[in-house]
Design a protein around this motif. Structure first.
Motif, PDB file in Angstrom:
ATOM      1  N   LEU A  73      -8.834   4.766 -27.327  1.00 18.07           N
ATOM      2  CA  LEU A  73      -7.904   5.462 -28.355  1.00 18.07           C
ATOM      3  C   LEU A  73      -8.539   6.448 -29.284  1.00 18.07           C
ATOM      4  CD1 LEU A  73      -5.625   2.265 -28.554  1.00 18.07           C
ATOM      5  CD2 LEU A  73      -5.267   4.115 -27.332  1.00 18.07           C
ATOM      6  N   PRO A  74      -9.630   6.405 -29.781  1.00 17.72           N
ATOM      7  CA  PRO A  74      -9.806   7.421 -30.674  1.00 17.72           C
ATOM      8  C   PRO A  74      -9.963   8.766 -30.041  1.00 17.72           C
ATOM      9  CG  PRO A  74     -11.484   5.500 -30.995  1.00 17.72           C
ATOM     10  CD  PRO A  74     -10.470   5.146 -29.721  1.00 17.72           C
ATOM     11  N   ASP A  75     -10.389   8.759 -28.626  1.00 18.10           N
ATOM     12  CA  ASP A  75     -10.461  10.010 -28.011  1.00 18.10           C
ATOM     13  C   ASP A  75      -8.995  10.665 -27.740  1.00 18.10           C
ATOM     14  OD1 ASP A  75     -13.156   9.689 -27.768  1.00 18.10           O
ATOM     15  OD2 ASP A  75     -12.850   8.908 -25.760  1.00 18.10           O
ATOM     16  N   LEU A  76      -7.983   9.653 -27.552  1.00 13.83           N
ATOM     17  CA  LEU A  76      -6.561   9.979 -27.306  1.00 13.83           C
ATOM     18  C   LEU A  76      -5.971  10.335 -28.622  1.00 13.83           C
ATOM     19  CD1 LEU A  76      -3.983  10.171 -25.482  1.00 13.83           C
ATOM     20  CD2 LEU A  76      -3.733   7.679 -25.787  1.00 13.83           C
ATOM     21  N   VAL A  77      -6.192   9.700 -29.728  1.00 10.55           N
ATOM     22  CA  VAL A  77      -5.730  10.121 -30.963  1.00 10.55           C
ATOM     23  C   VAL A  77      -6.239  11.483 -31.344  1.00 10.55           C
ATOM     24  CG1 VAL A  77      -5.757   9.516 -33.584  1.00 10.55           C
ATOM     25  CG2 VAL A  77      -5.375   7.762 -31.694  1.00 10.55           C
ATOM     26  N   GLU A  78      -7.360  11.672 -30.822  1.00 11.95           N
ATOM     27  CA  GLU A  78      -8.155  12.845 -31.505  1.00 11.95           C
ATOM     28  C   GLU A  78      -7.625  14.149 -30.668  1.00 11.95           C
ATOM     29  OE1 GLU A  78     -10.253  15.414 -33.880  1.00 11.95           O
ATOM     30  OE2 GLU A  78     -10.111  13.303 -34.178  1.00 11.95           O
ATOM     31  N   LEU A  79      -7.124  13.840 -29.300  1.00  8.66           N
ATOM     32  CA  LEU A  79      -6.654  14.931 -28.611  1.00  8.66           C
ATOM     33  C   LEU A  79      -5.027  15.168 -29.046  1.00  8.66           C
ATOM     34  CD1 LEU A  79      -7.893  13.731 -25.005  1.00  8.66           C
ATOM     35  CD2 LEU A  79      -8.356  15.859 -26.240  1.00  8.66           C
ATOM     36  N   ILE A  80      -4.280  14.058 -29.342  1.00  2.75           N
ATOM     37  CA  ILE A  80      -3.202  14.163 -29.857  1.00  2.75           C
ATOM     38  C   ILE A  80      -2.942  14.952 -31.400  1.00  2.75           C
ATOM     39  CG2 ILE A  80      -0.795  13.026 -30.916  1.00  2.75           C
ATOM     40  CD1 ILE A  80      -1.548  10.811 -28.909  1.00  2.75           C
ATOM     41  N   LYS A  81      -4.004  14.850 -32.126  1.00  6.70           N
ATOM     42  CA  LYS A  81      -4.204  15.561 -33.381  1.00  6.70           C
ATOM     43  C   LYS A  81      -4.293  16.897 -32.812  1.00  6.70           C
ATOM     44  CE  LYS A  81      -7.387  15.264 -36.114  1.00  6.70           C
ATOM     45  NZ  LYS A  81      -8.537  14.699 -37.122  1.00  6.70           N
ATOM     46  N   ASP A  82      -5.330  17.040 -32.037  1.00  8.79           N
ATOM     47  CA  ASP A  82      -5.677  18.612 -31.604  1.00  8.79           C
ATOM     48  C   ASP A  82      -4.475  19.162 -31.061  1.00  8.79           C
ATOM     49  OD1 ASP A  82      -8.242  18.341 -32.408  1.00  8.79           O
ATOM     50  OD2 ASP A  82      -8.965  18.281 -30.416  1.00  8.79           O
ATOM     51  N   ASP A  83      -3.790  18.554 -30.235  1.00 14.61           N
ATOM     52  CA  ASP A  83      -2.571  19.321 -29.656  1.00 14.61           C
ATOM     53  C   ASP A  83      -1.312  19.697 -30.811  1.00 14.61           C
ATOM     54  OD1 ASP A  83      -3.292  18.996 -27.238  1.00 14.61           O
ATOM     55  OD2 ASP A  83      -2.135  17.370 -26.509  1.00 14.61           O
ATOM     56  N   SER A  84      -1.318  18.741 -32.096  1.00 16.62           N
ATOM     57  CA  SER A  84      -0.509  19.171 -32.931  1.00 16.62           C
ATOM     58  C   SER A  84      -0.734  20.409 -33.741  1.00 16.62           C
ATOM     59  CB  SER A  84      -0.176  17.849 -33.760  1.00 16.62           C
ATOM     60  OG  SER A  84      -1.165  17.812 -34.686  1.00 16.62           O
ATOM     61  N   TYR A  85      -1.935  20.785 -33.619  1.00 15.81           N
ATOM     62  CA  TYR A  85      -2.557  21.873 -34.468  1.00 15.81           C
ATOM     63  C   TYR A  85      -2.658  23.036 -33.336  1.00 15.81           C
ATOM     64  CZ  TYR A  85      -3.736  18.865 -38.399  1.00 15.81           C
ATOM     65  OH  TYR A  85      -3.652  17.797 -39.315  1.00 15.81           O
ATOM     66  N   ARG A  86      -2.253  22.656 -31.987  1.00 16.93           N
ATOM     67  CA  ARG A  86      -2.243  23.890 -31.036  1.00 16.93           C
ATOM     68  C   ARG A  86      -3.744  24.238 -30.885  1.00 16.93           C
ATOM     69  NH1 ARG A  86       3.035  25.562 -30.225  1.00 16.93           N
ATOM     70  NH2 ARG A  86       4.121  24.918 -32.109  1.00 16.93           N
ATOM     71  N   LYS A  87      -4.881  23.445 -30.759  1.00 15.61           N
ATOM     72  CA  LYS A  87      -6.257  23.747 -30.774  1.00 15.61           C
ATOM     73  C   LYS A  87      -6.271  23.524 -29.180  1.00 15.61           C
ATOM     74  CE  LYS A  87     -10.904  21.715 -31.193  1.00 15.61           C
ATOM     75  NZ  LYS A  87     -11.634  20.827 -31.622  1.00 15.61           N
ATOM     76  N   THR A  88      -7.242  24.543 -28.615  1.00 18.00           N
ATOM     77  CA  THR A  88      -7.480  24.973 -27.221  1.00 18.00           C
ATOM     78  C   THR A  88      -8.492  23.777 -26.801  1.00 18.00           C
ATOM     79  OG1 THR A  88      -6.581  27.245 -27.360  1.00 18.00           O
ATOM     80  CG2 THR A  88      -7.838  26.462 -25.479  1.00 18.00           C
ATOM     81  N   ASN A  89      -8.374  23.077 -25.946  1.00 15.01           N
ATOM     82  CA  ASN A  89      -9.482  22.313 -25.440  1.00 15.01           C
ATOM     83  C   ASN A  89      -9.663  22.565 -24.132  1.00 15.01           C
ATOM     84  OD1 ASN A  89     -10.024  20.348 -27.280  1.00 15.01           O
ATOM     85  ND2 ASN A  89      -7.921  19.476 -27.065  1.00 15.01           N
TER      86      ASN A  89
END
Length: 156
Positions: free
Chosen positions: A134-150
């Motif tokens: 979950l830490p990885d998933l939580v971080e990805l969700i947060k990045d998505d909300s900030y529109r960060k490109t991964n």
């Protein structure tokens, strides 16, 4: 001590189990869900405890507090009640693995305090078990909300 919440789910069409493993602060670090093979409520309440013990040992978590909304499962594992003979093998496997932990407790919690495990246990993943870090998933969700490109790294 690491709190662990688990639950079983049994419907007319499917038996499943799931759980949430948290860190010492209560933040979720791992979730698991899978299809059960036992069509009894008690079997589906005990099996996720077996999976949690196994996952804890594999991940170096040796001071844990198991929390289940099944009072009967807690009483069986704490040795305070007799149990059906067909649960003997499952109980013995859990007790054997619990012996590898430095500190453990098995506690009953009300269903209202076990909603996350109940939710996870009801996810249909087909016939396979799924484990989510979950830490990885939580971080990805947060990045998505900030529109960060991964950018995905190529798999080998």
């Amino acid at each position: 001590m690491t709190p662990l919440h688990c639950d079983g789910s049994l419907t007319a069409n499917r038996a499943s189990y799931g759980g949430i493993i948290r860190d010492d602060t209560g933040a979720a670090i791992m979730a698991f869900v899978g299809k059960g093979e036992d069509n009894s409520v008690l079997g589906m309440e005990l099996f996720p405890i077996l999976r949690e013990v196994t996952l804890c040992i594999e991940n170096g978590l040796h001071r844990v507090s198991f929390r289940s909304d099944s009072k009967l499962a807690e009483d069986i594992l704490n040795g305070s009640v007799n149990y059906p003979w067909n649960m003997q093998v499952l109980k013995d496997r859990i007790i054997s693995l619990l012996g590898q932990l430095q500190h453990k407790e098995i506690r009953h919690v009300w269903r209202e305090l076990n909603q996350s495990a109940d939710f996870v246990a009801a996810i249909d993943t087909g016939d396979e078990e799924s484990i989510f870090y979950l830490p990885d998933l939580v971080e990805l969700i947060k990045d998505d909300s900030y529109r960060k490109t991964n950018f995905r790294t190529p798999s080998h």
